[in-house]
Design an enzyme around this catalytic site. Structure first.
Site, PDB file in Angstrom:
ATOM      1  CG  ASP A 418      -1.828   1.003   2.191  1.00 10.19           C
ATOM      2  OD1 ASP A 418      -2.519   0.588   3.142  1.00 10.19           O
ATOM      3  OD2 ASP A 418      -1.884   0.513   1.041  1.00 10.19           O
ATOM      4  CG  HIS A 419      -2.860   1.881   9.424  1.00  9.80           C
ATOM      5  ND1 HIS A 419      -1.630   1.557   9.951  1.00  9.80           N
ATOM      6  CD2 HIS A 419      -3.639   2.211  10.484  1.00  9.80           C
ATOM      7  CE1 HIS A 419      -1.651   1.692  11.264  1.00  9.80           C
ATOM      8  NE2 HIS A 419      -2.865   2.084  11.611  1.00  9.80           N
ATOM      9  NE  ARG A 420      -3.845  -1.866   1.859  1.00  8.85           N
ATOM     10  CZ  ARG A 420      -4.036  -1.997   0.554  1.00  8.85           C
ATOM     11  NH1 ARG A 420      -4.795  -3.010   0.100  1.00  8.85           N
ATOM     12  NH2 ARG A 420      -3.525  -1.137  -0.296  1.00  8.85           N
TER      13      ARG A 420
END
Length: 446
Positions: A418-420
């Protein structure tokens, strides 16, 4: 005649579970472990087996009821022994087969070819999914169940709010009037731009009569595929996925695993590569704790976990399920392999309990036994990463010391995150750490 009331057994930490199918019927002669009913939560479905053989005398529930542990299911006459039950069941199945054979042999009436429906104008096409009435993003929320009183639902309709997008703060996540007010305020406070009206929207799938092109056959999706499909769609849309690919040299690890096979078989354990992978992942999770975390529901906080429960995607005839091996950091590879074998067997027999599919921190999806080189696994939210494993293969690797090529067993790795929460640099560091752990079995066993 011995009549016994059958109750719902321990189904995990659930106060209310939906009944989606009543399999047993009054008069049915059932065997021990035959499925009686099917229950469904927001994550999976499960069958409740019969604790005894016998004849169904009375049923206390129906499809759509909400039940919990201890709720009555049916009355069972357990006066018959197992052999008599099996004989009656075989006779019933034989009669059913004869009826179905006669039905198939009966001449079929000709069915006229369905006429093609006239195409409707674009303005008359109705969307199949309910978009968010407030806000500029369109999200599919048809599979989310919202708990709210009739007055709260009326209040939401007056404001044009889809309750599927509102997080409840009441008991058992029940939506209150204040929750709707907070949701509306939050949507109105979001930054607005001049080109928001040009935001892309999801148009409904066209309804096509495929029979006009040739012969077709329609089969219903399994309950597991329906549930997992909705969750996978949500996870793919919610979490911005990035996949980091890498390769690990497992030549020495595979040789060590094979050398332990005899000892493992003596203990009744099948020692697979997955047990070693779990140990390596725990080591990497300890080194990079962002991977062992989850975003809070509001997205403002990161929740770090001090436990290490690893899920693994298990292929079953009905679809994929994800059992969870608990406390992997406290177990050796043989103990992990034992848990893997037991959970896999339960999954194939549809006997997994709800709690055996909950509490995961990280998931491994292994396609090594099937094939392929690389793939993009979908994150099992609220986890923030998942590791995909493909089939290992022998490849020529150049050794700078000897200046020669040597055949080495290489394992492809596919890490989606998850790039967040995780940056690309940390994703590369994580797979590099895994590669180092898997290439040196001594590090792995420390």
């Amino acid at each position: 005649m011995a009549i016994e009331k059958i109750l719902v057994p321990d189904i995990g930490n659930f106060d209310s579970v939906d009944v989606i199918e009543v399999i047993a019927k009054i008069g049915d002669v059932i065997k021990k472990d035959d499925s009686l009913i099917t229950l469904e939560t927001d994550k999976a479905s499960m069958d409740i087996p019969a604790p005894h053989a016998g004849t169904v005398k009375e049923i206390f529930l129906k499809v759509g009821d909400k039940i919990k542990q201890g709720s009555p299911i049916l009355m069972l006459d357990v006066g018959l022994d197992e052999k008599k039950v099996e004989t009656k069941t075989e006779i019933k199945e034989t009669k059913t087969e004869i009826k179905e054979t006669k039905k198939e042999e009966a001449p079929k009436a000709s069915i006229p070819e369905p006429s093609r429906p006239a195409p409707e104008p674009p303005q008359k096409i109705k969307p199949q999914h309910t978009p968010a009435p407030i806000g500029d993003s369109v999200v599919d929320a048809t599979n989310k169940k919202s708990h709210a009183s009739p007055s709260v639902r009326k209040f939401a309709r007056e404001l044009g709010v889809n309750l599927a997008f509102v997080q409840g703060s009441g008991p058992k996540n029940r939506i209150l009037e204040s929750d709707i007010q907070s949701y509306v305020k939050g949507e109105l406070a979001r930054p607005r731009t001049d080109n928001m009206g040009n935001a892309p929207t999801v148009i409904p799938m066209p309804i096509i009569d495929f029979s006009q092109y040739g012969e077709i056959e329609t089969k219903p999706l399994s309950k597991i595929k329906k549930l997992s499909g909705a969750n996978l769609h949500r996870n793919w849309v919610t979490a911005p996925h990035v996949t980091q690919f890498d390769e690990a040299d497992i030549t020495d690890l595979e040789a060590f695993r094979k050398s332990m096979q005899v000892d493992a078989e003596k203990k009744g354990v099948k020692l697979t590569l997955l047990a070693f992978l779990m140990k390596a992942c725990v080591n990497a999770l300890k080194t990079y704790p962002n991977f062992n975390a989850s975003l809070s529901a509001d997205g403002d906080q990161l929740i770090y976990k001090s436990y290490y429960n690893i899920g693994f995607a298990c292929d079953t005839p009905d679809g994929l399920v994800v059992p969870v091996v608990r406390d992997v950091h406290q177990k050796d590879v043989l103990a992990i392999a034992k848990d893997l074998g037991e959970l896999s067997a339960k999954a194939r027999e549809r006997k997994l309990k709800m709690e055996e599919m909950q509490g995961g921190c990280f998931t491994i999806s292994s396609l090594g036994g099937i094939g392929g080189t690389k793939f993009t696994p979908i994150i099992n939210c609220p986890e923030v990463a998942i590791l995909g494993i493909s089939r290992s293969s022998m490849e020529p690797i150049y050794d700078p010391k000897t200046k020669t090529f040597e055949a080495r067993l290489i394992l492809p790795l596919s890490l989606s995150y998850d790039h967040r929460v995780i940056d690309g640099a940390d994703g590369a560091r994580f797979t590099s750490h895994l590669r180092m752990m898997l290439s040196d079995v001594r590090r792995l066993l420390l």
